[in-house]
Structure formats: structure tokens, C-alpha cells
Design an enzyme around this catalytic site. Structure first.
Site, PDB file in Angstrom:
ATOM      1  N   GLU A 332       0.846  -1.193   0.000  1.00  0.00           N
ATOM      2  CA  GLU A 332       0.000   0.000   0.000  1.00  0.00           C
ATOM      3  C   GLU A 332       0.887   1.250   0.000  1.00  0.00           C
ATOM      4  OE1 GLU A 332      -3.486   1.968   2.839  1.00  0.00           O
ATOM      5  OE2 GLU A 332      -2.078   0.519   3.670  1.00  0.00           O
ATOM      6  N   HIS A 333       1.819   1.297   0.939  1.00  0.00           N
ATOM      7  CA  HIS A 333       2.792   2.390   1.028  1.00  0.00           C
ATOM      8  C   HIS A 333       4.193   1.789   0.903  1.00  0.00           C
ATOM      9  CE1 HIS A 333      -0.602   3.399   3.809  1.00  0.00           C
ATOM     10  NE2 HIS A 333      -0.562   4.560   3.186  1.00  0.00           N
TER      11      HIS A 333
END
Length: 440
Positions: A332-333
């Protein structure tokens, strides 16, 4: 506090075999789906009465009404801490700057003389946005959902957030204040699958929407899956995750702080460090102890998250191998804390958002980078994008041909139609030319 996975020494496997070696939270949306199905159908049949009943059952509040009164929105904004207001206003300003530049323009292509195809972009008519409640309050998620919808030109925006017992059944006042700052006046005290069902089916108070976006817990994800096909969704968001690709040049203080910053969301949050440096791995492990001890949410979130099967330090032989690992993981990050970080970031294929170098931590993206923090989780970054203006736009092709342009290509259309054993397709063109195929 955090485990290790050592992938050094042997050639890394490919594809799914590599993904299977990497840490990931257990998040069984399919199992949750069976539990949300009757809730969604109850909302379908009983509308507002069901919403009020579930608010009492799940949130411990007895609602008089589900829609938040306009005066409550105004009161929340009037009472907002000036520093929080200033921070939200800056977050909104930066998000608008980025998202406004994403809007696509209509484009016409002349295929042949007299034959054009135009692609125009039309916003979704009505959207339902979700801002989570529970462990934390997320006015930033209000900003990240509302701004791209507004910049896309969505005309009708509704937002739901769980009712809070300590605030008399209203959503958290900071959520309400953020809505007021953004000019969103249709707000509902509804949470989880109940809110998604309200948006999908509509109730006496809330018109149905075309699309639902926003992060949430497993019940929100399951409800989104249940309604996929009836409404559009952004993604089935799972537990939040950070991966850091780092070498010996990375500062272990920064890396540890960034891992902890995601771990504080939830006990299922994932914190993953991928490095070719044994020294950095050891330094980060050592740095985690004092930093965790000095912060909040230690026992209920951070320690379980860091110790869980979804978090690990992954050791690799080289940054090339590290790149393969983070692409297989699809975070996601993803932070890149290496020498020449921009060059390594440019080679990443799979990530929801990429944060380059020591001065672009994920926390910046959560609030004030201008980027969007509603991102794909659970490895979905290998095929899905984060929320943006494009999420709320539909591309429509407009085909415009003259008689001569159609005549010129009719023989090809007829040939292909007959090759597919669909002669009526070809006949639709022949009928326009007296049932004769024009000469090419």
C-alpha cells in the site's frame, strides 16, 4: 518484537512462490461476507428503522435520526481547534492542487476522413463516501475522498461515519468539521456494512448512490464485495501496510519510526523492512524498543502489529533482489530509503504510493503531501490504483461516421461479422446501402 525472513543465499523464486514467502495479514473477506449479507438485506427491506436498530446494537447509541442536522455540522466547525482547522485547510489545499491537475480532457481522434471517435469523461452522478470511526478518528479520510470526487465534478456527495456514543450519536465532531470545511452537507451517522447498504439500496432519508469509496474495516470490505456490480467501489481495503526498501545508507531511527507509524493503526497493520544490510536490520531492531516504549497505543496496537505474522524484516542479497521482493509484495505504502532513491523508485512496478528518500515519510502522504492516501492493500497494488479523480470519471466513446466513411469500411465489417457467424451484424450495414456491400 519483529521477526526476520532471510531470503539470502538462493535465487529468489518467481511470481506466486515469492509472494507466498512474504508476510501478510489474515483478512478473510469471504467469511465476513456471510455475516454482512443478512444485515445488508435487512437495510434493504426496513431502511431507516434498520439503521437505527443497528446503531444501537453495534455502536451503543439510540438515534433519533440518521442524517446529521446542518446545525451540528456548523457547530462542529465553530468548535474546531484553530490549529486543527489550519492543518485541515492546508491538507485540502494541497490535495486540490494535485487532484485538479488529474482531470482528463475530451479527446477526438480522426480515424479516417469523415470518421471520428471521441472519448469524453463524465463524472459519476452520485457517490457515497465512507470515513472510518472506532480506534481512531480520520478527518484526513474525509479530505482524501471528498476532494477527488469534487474535482471530478460529482454533483451529489453523501458521507457516512459511525455514530459515537460520547458525542450523542453523531459522528466524531472533527469528521463533521471536515465535512463542513469541504461543503459536504449530506452526512449520515452510519457505520460499517450498514452504511454501505444504506448507500447501495437507499433509504427513506438517503437516495441510492452509483459508487461507494473510502477505507474501513473487514465489514466495510465485505459489504463492498457484496454490492460489487450493483454499485462501483474503489477497493476492498484491508489492514494498512508499509514496506521500506532500504540499504546501509538509511537512518535506522527513521526506518523504525516509519514502521511504528503504520503499526499504530491496528493490530493487523503490516510493517515490513526489506534490506540487503544486516547492520541496518540489527540497528532497526534495536531502535524499535525505545521508540515503541515512548509512544501511545503500545499494547493494543503497535506490539501486536509488529509481532504479527504480517510484519517482518526481510533480508536479501542485493537491492536488485529487494526490488523483486517489494514488487511481489505490492505494498500500500512503499518507502525507498537507499542511495539514489529516485532511481530505485522509478523501477518499482507495484505499489499504491511510493515515498522517495528520507524526507518523504508515509505520514506526509497520510495528511499533507497532496497525494491520496486511499490506496490498494493486500497486494492489490499489482492490478489496482489508489483513489484519484479518475476513480469518479467514466470514459465514454462517441462514434461519428459519415456515409462515405461507413461505406469505405463496410466490406471489412461484413467479413468479420460472417467470420463470427453473426450475419445480422453485417446486415445492419448492408441495409444502409440497399443490401449491397459498397466497393472498397
Amino acid at each position: 518484537m519483529i521477526s526476520r525472513i532471510d531470503l539470502r543465499g538462493d535465487a529468489l523464486p518467481e511470481g506466486g512462490a515469492l509472494r507466498d514467502l512474504l508476510p501478510r495479514a489474515e483478512f478473510d473477506v469471504e467469511a465476513a461476507l456471510e455475516k454482512v449479507r443478512p444485515i445488508c438485506e435487512d437495510v434493504h427491506h426496513r431502511g431507516t428503522a434498520a439503521l437505527i436498530e443497528y446503531a444501537e446494537k453495534f455502536d451503543g447509541v439510540k438515534l433519533e435520526q440518521v442524517r446529521v442536522p446542518a446545525e451540528a455540522l456548523k457547530a462542529a466547525l465553530d468548535a474546531l481547534d484553530p490549529a486543527v482547522r489550519a492543518a485541515l485547510e492546508e491538507s485540502i489545499r494541497r490535495a486540490r492542487t494535485v487532484h485538479r491537475s488529474q482531470r482528463r480532457s475530451e479527446h477526438t481522434t480522426q480515424v479516417v476522413p469523415g470518421g471520428t471517435v471521441t472519448e469524453k469523461w463524465v463524472p459519476v452522478e452520485r457517490v457515497g463516501l465512507y470515513a472510518p470511526g472506532g480506534r481512531s478518528v480520520y478527518p484526513s479520510s474525509v479530505v482524501m475522498n471528498v476532494v477527488p470526487a469534487q474535482e471530478a465534478g460529482v454533483e451529489s456527495i453523501a458521507l457516512a461515519s459511525p455514530p459515537q456514543k460520547e458525542f450523542g450519536g453523531l459522528p466524531h465532531p472533527t469528521i463533521l468539521a471536515a465535512c463542513a470545511l469541504l461543503g459536504v452537507d449530506e452526512v449520515y451517522a452510519a457505520g460499517g456494512a450498514v452504511a454501505v447498504a444504506m448507500f447501495a439500496y437507499g433509504t427513506e432519508d438517503c437516495l441510492p448512490v452509483n459508487m461507494v469509496t473510502g477505507p474501513g474495516n473487514i465489514w466495510v470490505a465485505a459489504a463492498k464485495r457484496y454490492f460489487t456490480g450493483k454499485i462501483g467501489i474503489d477497493t476492498e481495503a484491508g489492514p494498512t501496510e508499509i514496506a521500506v526498501l532500504a540499504d546501509s545508507t538509511a537512518d535506522p531511527v527513521h526506518v523504525a519510526a516509519d514502521l511504528i507509524s503504520q503499526a499504530e493503526h491496528d493490530p493487523l497493520a503490516a510493517a515490513v523492512l526489506v534490506t540487503d544490510s544486516e547492520e541496518l536490520a540489527a540497528a532497526v531492531e534495536q531502535e524499535l524498543e525505545p521508540q515503541v516504549a515512548a509512544t501511545k497505543h503500545v499494547e493494543d496496537r503497535i506490539k501486536p502489529a509488529l509481532a504479527g505474522k504480517q510484519s517482518a524484516i526481510v533480508l536479501v542479497d542485493s537491492l536488485e533482489d529487494g526490488l523483486k521482493v517489494v514488487d511481489a509484495y505490492g505494498a500500500e505504502h512503499l518507502e525507498i530509503q537507499t542511495a539514489d532513491a529516485a532511481a530505485w523508485a522509478a523501477r518499482v512496478r507495484n505499489a499504491g504510493a511510493i515515498f522517495v528518500g528520507p524526507w518523504a515519510p508515509v505520514s506526509l502522504g497520510d495528511y499533507c503531501a497532496g497525494s491520496n492516501h486511499v490506496l490498494p492493500t493486500g497486494g492489490c497494488a499489482c492490478h489496482s490504483s489508489g483513489l484519484s479523480v479518475q476513480s469518479f470519471l467514466r470514459g465514454i466513446h462517441i462514434v461519428d461516421y459519415t456515409r462515405d466513411a461507413l461505406a469505405e469500411v463496410t466490406h471489412h465489417v461484413v467479413t468479420l461479422a460472417e467470420a463470427e457467424d453473426l450475419p445480422a451484424h453485417g446486415a445492419a450495414l448492408k441495409a444502409r446501402f440497399g443490401w449491397k456491400v459498397p466497393q472498397a
